[in-house]
Enzyme design. Sequence first.
Site, mmCIF file in Angstrom:
data_model
loop_
_atom_site.group_PDB
_atom_site.id
_atom_site.type_symbol
_atom_site.label_atom_id
_atom_site.label_comp_id
_atom_site.label_asym_id
_atom_site.label_seq_id
_atom_site.Cartn_x
_atom_site.Cartn_y
_atom_site.Cartn_z
ATOM 1 N N MET A 1 27.182 -17.539 -19.099
ATOM 2 C CA MET A 1 25.955 -16.825 -18.753
ATOM 3 C C MET A 1 25.110 -16.635 -20.021
ATOM 4 O O MET A 1 25.650 -16.350 -21.082
ATOM 5 C CB MET A 1 26.298 -15.447 -18.155
ATOM 6 C CG MET A 1 27.204 -15.525 -16.932
ATOM 7 S SD MET A 1 27.592 -13.882 -16.283
ATOM 8 C CE MET A 1 28.786 -14.298 -15.015
ATOM 9 N N ASP B 1 31.995 -18.963 -4.536
ATOM 10 C CA ASP B 1 32.134 -18.151 -5.746
ATOM 11 C C ASP B 1 31.518 -16.777 -5.505
ATOM 12 O O ASP B 1 30.308 -16.654 -5.351
ATOM 13 C CB ASP B 1 31.414 -18.870 -6.899
ATOM 14 C CG ASP B 1 31.542 -18.148 -8.223
ATOM 15 O OD1 ASP B 1 31.022 -18.670 -9.230
ATOM 16 O OD2 ASP B 1 32.159 -17.063 -8.261
ATOM 17 N N HIS C 1 38.129 -21.496 -13.561
ATOM 18 C CA HIS C 1 36.674 -21.289 -13.442
ATOM 19 C C HIS C 1 36.155 -20.531 -14.657
ATOM 20 O O HIS C 1 36.606 -19.431 -14.950
ATOM 21 C CB HIS C 1 36.367 -20.503 -12.158
ATOM 22 C CG HIS C 1 34.910 -20.406 -11.818
ATOM 23 N ND1 HIS C 1 34.219 -21.422 -11.205
ATOM 24 C CD2 HIS C 1 34.026 -19.409 -12.036
ATOM 25 C CE1 HIS C 1 32.955 -21.049 -11.040
ATOM 26 N NE2 HIS C 1 32.807 -19.835 -11.536
ATOM 27 N N MET D 1 25.544 -20.692 -15.669
ATOM 28 C CA MET D 1 24.486 -19.800 -15.178
ATOM 29 C C MET D 1 23.517 -19.580 -16.344
ATOM 30 O O MET D 1 23.490 -18.518 -16.985
ATOM 31 C CB MET D 1 25.090 -18.478 -14.686
ATOM 32 C CG MET D 1 25.855 -18.626 -13.389
ATOM 33 S SD MET D 1 26.840 -17.183 -12.971
ATOM 34 C CE MET D 1 28.343 -17.601 -13.850
ATOM 35 N N ASP E 1 32.898 -18.972 -16.337
ATOM 36 C CA ASP E 1 31.501 -18.541 -16.155
ATOM 37 C C ASP E 1 30.781 -18.465 -17.490
ATOM 38 O O ASP E 1 31.197 -17.712 -18.380
ATOM 39 C CB ASP E 1 31.467 -17.171 -15.473
ATOM 40 C CG ASP E 1 31.781 -17.273 -13.995
ATOM 41 O OD1 ASP E 1 32.580 -16.479 -13.490
ATOM 42 O OD2 ASP E 1 31.240 -18.180 -13.347
ATOM 43 N N SER F 1 38.771 -17.193 -11.561
ATOM 44 C CA SER F 1 37.611 -16.858 -12.398
ATOM 45 C C SER F 1 38.103 -16.179 -13.682
ATOM 46 O O SER F 1 38.455 -15.004 -13.680
ATOM 47 C CB SER F 1 36.677 -15.919 -11.633
ATOM 48 O OG SER F 1 35.576 -15.560 -12.449
ATOM 49 N N MET G 1 27.070 -19.924 -3.988
ATOM 50 C CA MET G 1 27.273 -18.555 -4.467
ATOM 51 C C MET G 1 27.297 -17.631 -3.252
ATOM 52 O O MET G 1 26.333 -17.597 -2.473
ATOM 53 C CB MET G 1 26.148 -18.142 -5.419
ATOM 54 C CG MET G 1 26.211 -18.795 -6.793
ATOM 55 S SD MET G 1 27.786 -18.602 -7.635
ATOM 56 C CE MET G 1 27.914 -16.814 -7.760
ATOM 57 N N HIS H 1 30.988 -23.188 -14.900
ATOM 58 C CA HIS H 1 29.839 -22.732 -14.091
ATOM 59 C C HIS H 1 28.735 -22.286 -15.034
ATOM 60 O O HIS H 1 28.815 -21.214 -15.635
ATOM 61 C CB HIS H 1 30.318 -21.580 -13.187
ATOM 62 C CG HIS H 1 29.245 -21.005 -12.320
ATOM 63 N ND1 HIS H 1 29.435 -19.834 -11.616
ATOM 64 C CD2 HIS H 1 28.006 -21.432 -12.013
ATOM 65 C CE1 HIS H 1 28.340 -19.553 -10.927
ATOM 66 N NE2 HIS H 1 27.465 -20.512 -11.143
HETATM 67 C C1 DX5 Z 1 30.098 -14.018 -10.152
HETATM 68 C C2 DX5 Z 1 31.242 -14.669 -10.874
HETATM 69 C C3 DX5 Z 1 32.532 -14.925 -10.155
HETATM 70 C C4 DX5 Z 1 33.127 -13.951 -9.240
HETATM 71 C C5 DX5 Z 1 34.170 -13.003 -9.798
HETATM 72 O O1 DX5 Z 1 28.935 -14.335 -10.858
HETATM 73 O O2 DX5 Z 1 30.765 -15.979 -11.164
HETATM 74 O O3 DX5 Z 1 33.458 -15.329 -11.100
HETATM 75 O O4 DX5 Z 1 32.218 -13.156 -8.606
HETATM 76 O O5 DX5 Z 1 35.079 -12.704 -8.769
HETATM 77 P P1 DX5 Z 1 34.921 -11.427 -7.781
HETATM 78 O O6 DX5 Z 1 33.630 -11.569 -7.078
HETATM 79 O O7 DX5 Z 1 36.120 -11.530 -6.852
HETATM 80 O O8 DX5 Z 1 34.989 -10.190 -8.652
HETATM 81 ZN ZN ZN Z 2 31.170 -18.525 -11.318
#
Ligand code: DX5
Ligand code: ZN
Length: 224
Positions: free
Chosen positions: A38, A177, A34, A69, A36, A9, A138, A67
Amino acid sequence: MLKKKISPSMMCADWMNLGRVIETLKECGTEYLHIDIMDGVFVRNYTLGTDYIKALHRATDIPLDIHLMITEPSDRIGWFEIRQGDYVSVHVEADRHIQRTLAAIRAAGGRPMAALNPGTPLCFLEEILPDIDAVLIMTVNPGFAGQKLVPGTLDKIARLRRMLDEAGRPDIEIEVDGNVSFENAVKMSDAGANIFVCGSSSVFSKGGDISGNIKKLRESLTAV
Ligand code: DX5
Ligand code: ZN
């Protein structure tokens, strides 16, 4: 048995040393990165963006695992540079026309993935199995790193694996995830997951360096 794959991530990576992080991830044979995305509406946070995706495409040939979101993904797929072989996940909760959006991802050269929040039932997938290559479960409520696993999601992974196999789709991958720690990853793998989004709980955990953490994770996933 689907190959176990790691998708670090990137929101949890050391942003001040991104080039070195990507080199290390490549040396470790990381299968995906990965990303993210948002929008502050679907989840109450902002993280990475469209230019970040373009920069990664120029920096590495590691496929991206984007991803989304975001709300209204069907209107915004075109905002993102999608390279052949990139996974693009959209949330079924965010899209009134999910089948059309998944088809648009495929048409753009991406691999469509349907994402479900912890509270969203598996039945939301029934009509879109022909349109996806993977499902993103998720295992935390999305939006922030460092959260704790929602316990019921482990059983949800197992039910999903059974559902896919019974539907004649053993090829559809299951990505997890959220709080994919060294311990949780084993439970998630045993339940049927094969792509692991690894953030602050494992690959980027302060307890070790990236290479050592990936080695430890792969060893725990392949241990009998
Ligand atoms: C949550 C994120 C993830 C992830 C991060 O929205 O999409 O990338 O939780 O890793 P952790 O949970 O290990 O901090
Ligand atoms: Zn994610």
